[in-house]
Scaffold this active site. Structure first.
Site, PDB file in Angstrom:
ATOM      1  N   SER A 177     -10.863  83.832  88.682  1.00  0.00           N
ATOM      2  CA  SER A 177     -11.931  84.541  89.406  1.00  0.00           C
ATOM      3  C   SER A 177     -13.228  83.742  89.450  1.00  0.00           C
ATOM      4  O   SER A 177     -13.762  83.374  88.399  1.00  0.00           O
ATOM      5  CB  SER A 177     -12.229  85.885  88.730  1.00  0.00           C
ATOM      6  OG  SER A 177     -11.113  86.717  88.782  1.00  0.00           O
ATOM      7  N   HIS A 214     -10.951  85.394  94.961  1.00  0.00           N
ATOM      8  CA  HIS A 214      -9.699  84.626  94.955  1.00  0.00           C
ATOM      9  C   HIS A 214      -9.376  84.240  96.403  1.00  0.00           C
ATOM     10  O   HIS A 214      -9.089  85.108  97.220  1.00  0.00           O
ATOM     11  CB  HIS A 214      -8.554  85.459  94.369  1.00  0.00           C
ATOM     12  CG  HIS A 214      -8.668  85.647  92.887  1.00  0.00           C
ATOM     13  ND1 HIS A 214      -7.917  84.931  91.991  1.00  0.00           N
ATOM     14  CD2 HIS A 214      -9.470  86.448  92.153  1.00  0.00           C
ATOM     15  CE1 HIS A 214      -8.244  85.297  90.755  1.00  0.00           C
ATOM     16  NE2 HIS A 214      -9.183  86.210  90.826  1.00  0.00           N
ATOM     17  N   HIS A 238      -2.577  89.317  89.920  1.00  0.00           N
ATOM     18  CA  HIS A 238      -2.648  89.918  88.585  1.00  0.00           C
ATOM     19  C   HIS A 238      -1.681  91.097  88.473  1.00  0.00           C
ATOM     20  O   HIS A 238      -1.358  91.742  89.467  1.00  0.00           O
ATOM     21  CB  HIS A 238      -4.072  90.429  88.306  1.00  0.00           C
ATOM     22  CG  HIS A 238      -5.134  89.386  88.407  1.00  0.00           C
ATOM     23  ND1 HIS A 238      -5.656  88.983  89.615  1.00  0.00           N
ATOM     24  CD2 HIS A 238      -5.756  88.655  87.464  1.00  0.00           C
ATOM     25  CE1 HIS A 238      -6.572  88.045  89.398  1.00  0.00           C
ATOM     26  NE2 HIS A 238      -6.652  87.820  88.104  1.00  0.00           N
ATOM     27  N   TYR A 280      -2.409  93.931  87.265  1.00  0.00           N
ATOM     28  CA  TYR A 280      -3.083  95.195  87.621  1.00  0.00           C
ATOM     29  C   TYR A 280      -3.113  95.458  89.122  1.00  0.00           C
ATOM     30  O   TYR A 280      -3.396  96.563  89.555  1.00  0.00           O
ATOM     31  CB  TYR A 280      -4.512  95.258  87.043  1.00  0.00           C
ATOM     32  CG  TYR A 280      -5.460  94.195  87.546  1.00  0.00           C
ATOM     33  CD1 TYR A 280      -5.982  94.232  88.838  1.00  0.00           C
ATOM     34  CD2 TYR A 280      -5.844  93.144  86.724  1.00  0.00           C
ATOM     35  CE1 TYR A 280      -6.847  93.256  89.294  1.00  0.00           C
ATOM     36  CE2 TYR A 280      -6.702  92.160  87.165  1.00  0.00           C
ATOM     37  CZ  TYR A 280      -7.198  92.219  88.453  1.00  0.00           C
ATOM     38  OH  TYR A 280      -8.045  91.237  88.891  1.00  0.00           O
ATOM     39  N   GLU A 281      -2.825  94.416  89.923  1.00  0.00           N
ATOM     40  CA  GLU A 281      -2.777  94.637  91.372  1.00  0.00           C
ATOM     41  C   GLU A 281      -1.487  95.341  91.788  1.00  0.00           C
ATOM     42  O   GLU A 281      -1.307  95.680  92.956  1.00  0.00           O
ATOM     43  CB  GLU A 281      -2.887  93.296  92.105  1.00  0.00           C
ATOM     44  CG  GLU A 281      -4.247  92.632  91.951  1.00  0.00           C
ATOM     45  CD  GLU A 281      -4.279  91.247  92.571  1.00  0.00           C
ATOM     46  OE1 GLU A 281      -4.288  91.167  93.812  1.00  0.00           O
ATOM     47  OE2 GLU A 281      -4.278  90.251  91.824  1.00  0.00           O
ATOM     48  N   ALA A 318     -11.565  83.742  84.133  1.00  0.00           N
ATOM     49  CA  ALA A 318     -12.849  84.336  83.764  1.00  0.00           C
ATOM     50  C   ALA A 318     -12.565  85.275  82.610  1.00  0.00           C
ATOM     51  O   ALA A 318     -11.572  85.996  82.631  1.00  0.00           O
ATOM     52  CB  ALA A 318     -13.412  85.112  84.949  1.00  0.00           C
ATOM     53  N   MET A 324      -7.618  89.249  81.732  1.00  0.00           N
ATOM     54  CA  MET A 324      -6.496  90.000  82.328  1.00  0.00           C
ATOM     55  C   MET A 324      -5.461  89.087  82.974  1.00  0.00           C
ATOM     56  O   MET A 324      -4.773  89.500  83.910  1.00  0.00           O
ATOM     57  CB  MET A 324      -7.051  90.971  83.388  1.00  0.00           C
ATOM     58  CG  MET A 324      -8.202  91.841  82.916  1.00  0.00           C
ATOM     59  SD  MET A 324      -8.922  92.789  84.265  1.00  0.00           S
ATOM     60  CE  MET A 324     -10.386  93.462  83.456  1.00  0.00           C
ATOM     61  N   SER A 325      -5.349  87.859  82.487  1.00  0.00           N
ATOM     62  CA  SER A 325      -4.440  86.930  83.174  1.00  0.00           C
ATOM     63  C   SER A 325      -3.926  85.850  82.233  1.00  0.00           C
ATOM     64  O   SER A 325      -3.930  86.008  81.018  1.00  0.00           O
ATOM     65  CB  SER A 325      -5.194  86.266  84.337  1.00  0.00           C
ATOM     66  OG  SER A 325      -6.212  85.406  83.842  1.00  0.00           O
ATOM     67  N   ASN A 336     -19.242  86.846  80.838  1.00  0.00           N
ATOM     68  CA  ASN A 336     -20.068  87.958  80.330  1.00  0.00           C
ATOM     69  C   ASN A 336     -19.828  88.103  78.843  1.00  0.00           C
ATOM     70  O   ASN A 336     -18.774  87.718  78.339  1.00  0.00           O
ATOM     71  CB  ASN A 336     -19.705  89.270  81.052  1.00  0.00           C
ATOM     72  CG  ASN A 336     -18.226  89.593  80.954  1.00  0.00           C
ATOM     73  OD1 ASN A 336     -17.390  88.937  81.574  1.00  0.00           O
ATOM     74  ND2 ASN A 336     -17.906  90.581  80.161  1.00  0.00           N
ATOM     75  N   HIS A 358     -17.785  93.238  87.974  1.00  0.00           N
ATOM     76  CA  HIS A 358     -17.139  92.064  88.581  1.00  0.00           C
ATOM     77  C   HIS A 358     -18.166  91.107  89.203  1.00  0.00           C
ATOM     78  O   HIS A 358     -17.924  89.908  89.269  1.00  0.00           O
ATOM     79  CB  HIS A 358     -16.131  92.540  89.644  1.00  0.00           C
ATOM     80  CG  HIS A 358     -15.216  91.460  90.157  1.00  0.00           C
ATOM     81  ND1 HIS A 358     -14.426  90.685  89.323  1.00  0.00           N
ATOM     82  CD2 HIS A 358     -14.962  91.015  91.416  1.00  0.00           C
ATOM     83  CE1 HIS A 358     -13.732  89.817  90.055  1.00  0.00           C
ATOM     84  NE2 HIS A 358     -14.041  89.993  91.326  1.00  0.00           N
TER      85      HIS A 358
HETATM   86  N1  HPA Z   1     -12.958  91.765  80.010  1.00  0.00           N
HETATM   87  C1  HPA Z   1     -11.764  91.550  80.588  1.00  0.00           C
HETATM   88  N2  HPA Z   1     -11.595  90.660  81.551  1.00  0.00           N
HETATM   89  C2  HPA Z   1     -12.665  89.966  81.957  1.00  0.00           C
HETATM   90  C3  HPA Z   1     -13.933  90.156  81.400  1.00  0.00           C
HETATM   91  C4  HPA Z   1     -14.075  91.117  80.383  1.00  0.00           C
HETATM   92  O1  HPA Z   1     -15.173  91.350  79.829  1.00  0.00           O
HETATM   93  N3  HPA Z   1     -14.782  89.306  82.034  1.00  0.00           N
HETATM   94  C5  HPA Z   1     -14.039  88.621  82.946  1.00  0.00           C
HETATM   95  N4  HPA Z   1     -12.748  89.009  82.902  1.00  0.00           N
END
Ligand code: HPA
Length: 279
Positions: free
Chosen positions: A32, A63, A85, A87-88, A115, A216-217, A240, A254
């Protein structure tokens, strides 16, 4: 659940080969907000994801949905700009389809990026962490791309996971970071399914369990690449800092993930170039 046969992978390889006359040695998966790295390749030839039969097209903002071929530091590479992903709604066989296809196109090494949220309190937004291990929560609840019939000609039924993140490649990245004066963390990536971000209680739990970054990947792709004998390394861009208290006026989103990507891409480029020079 969408699964594949060997013919499905071969069909994708054939379509790509009909459009691109390059044999990549290294695959790059760009997470991402990190797709910009593909723009740095020389002699670029791109194939759109939707042109490749069986390819899982990402629905997530940030993406681009392209497979970009070219060279970086003189090494022929293929960059997956945008990933699908779990989750998609894609099956893990779909999520990892590109890895199998890239291996069949010729890659021997896979460099993945993602990310991630920083769990380790020493990590700050814009930092880069190299994965030296992971915790696969999605696997622990019974979702693993290696489940189902195993083709012993491709890889083992029971895959060892100690030598997952290649030590020589990690040493090369450490050396590149030093030469470039870049801060490079090394730590444990925790894979969750998403798509929601974590609660503060979950953040405190993941930290206690030894996680340094959460996302998440990546881990599903790592499993498939290792199953096929591909050397693996992976980097998390810390987009973050994980929020561990409910009594603050903050929320994870996001947009901040994509914004931080802009700071992270130039760092990743310098690290990846250093690793490619070492090959
Ligand atoms: N948590 C989960 N996935 C993420 C995060 C997060 O804080 N930041 C970017 N992808």
């Amino acid at each position: 659940m969408t699964t594949y046969t060997h013919t499905d992978y071969e069909n994708a390889v054939q379509v790509i080969r009909s459009k691109v006359n390059q044999t990549p040695r290294v695959g790059l998966v760009l997470g991402s907000g990190l797709g910009g790295l593909a723009d740095r390749l020389e002699n670029r030839v791109a194939v759109a994801d939707h042109e490749i039969p069986g390819w899982p097209v990402s629905t997530v903002e940030g993406h681009q949905g392209k497979l970009v071929f070219g060279t970086l530091e003189g090494v022929p590479v293929v960059a997956q700009q945008g990933r699908a992903h779990f989750y998609e709604g894609y099956s893990l066989q779909q999520v990892t389809f590109p890895v199998r296809v890239m291996q069949m196109l010729g890659i021997e090494t896979l460099i993945l990026t993602n990310a991630a949220g920083g769990l380790n309190t020493a990590y700050h937004t814009g930092d880069v962490m190299m994965l030296n291990d992971h915790i696969n929560f999605v696997g622990m609840v019974g979702h693993n791309p290696l489940m189902g019939p195993n083709d012993d000609r491709i890889g083992p039924r029971f895959l060892g996971m100690v030598q997952t993140y290649d030590r020589a490649l990690r040493a090369a990245a450490r050396q590149a970071a030093k030469a470039e004066g870049l801060l490079l963390h090394e730590g444990v990536y925790v894979c969750l399914s998403g798509p929601n971000f974590e609660t503060p209680a979950e953040i405190r739990m993941l930290r206690t369990l030894g996680g340094d970054a959460v996302g998440m990947s990546t881990v599903h792709e790592v499993l498939v690449a290792r199953h096929m004998g591909v050397r693996v390394m992976a980097f998390s861009g810390i987009t973050n800092e994980a929020i561990d208290s409910v009594d603050v006026d903050l929320e994870t989103n996001h947009e901040e993930v994509l914004d931080a990507g802009k700071i992270i891409v130039p760092k990743l480029e310098r690290l990846v170039r250093g690793v490619l020079r070492s090959l």
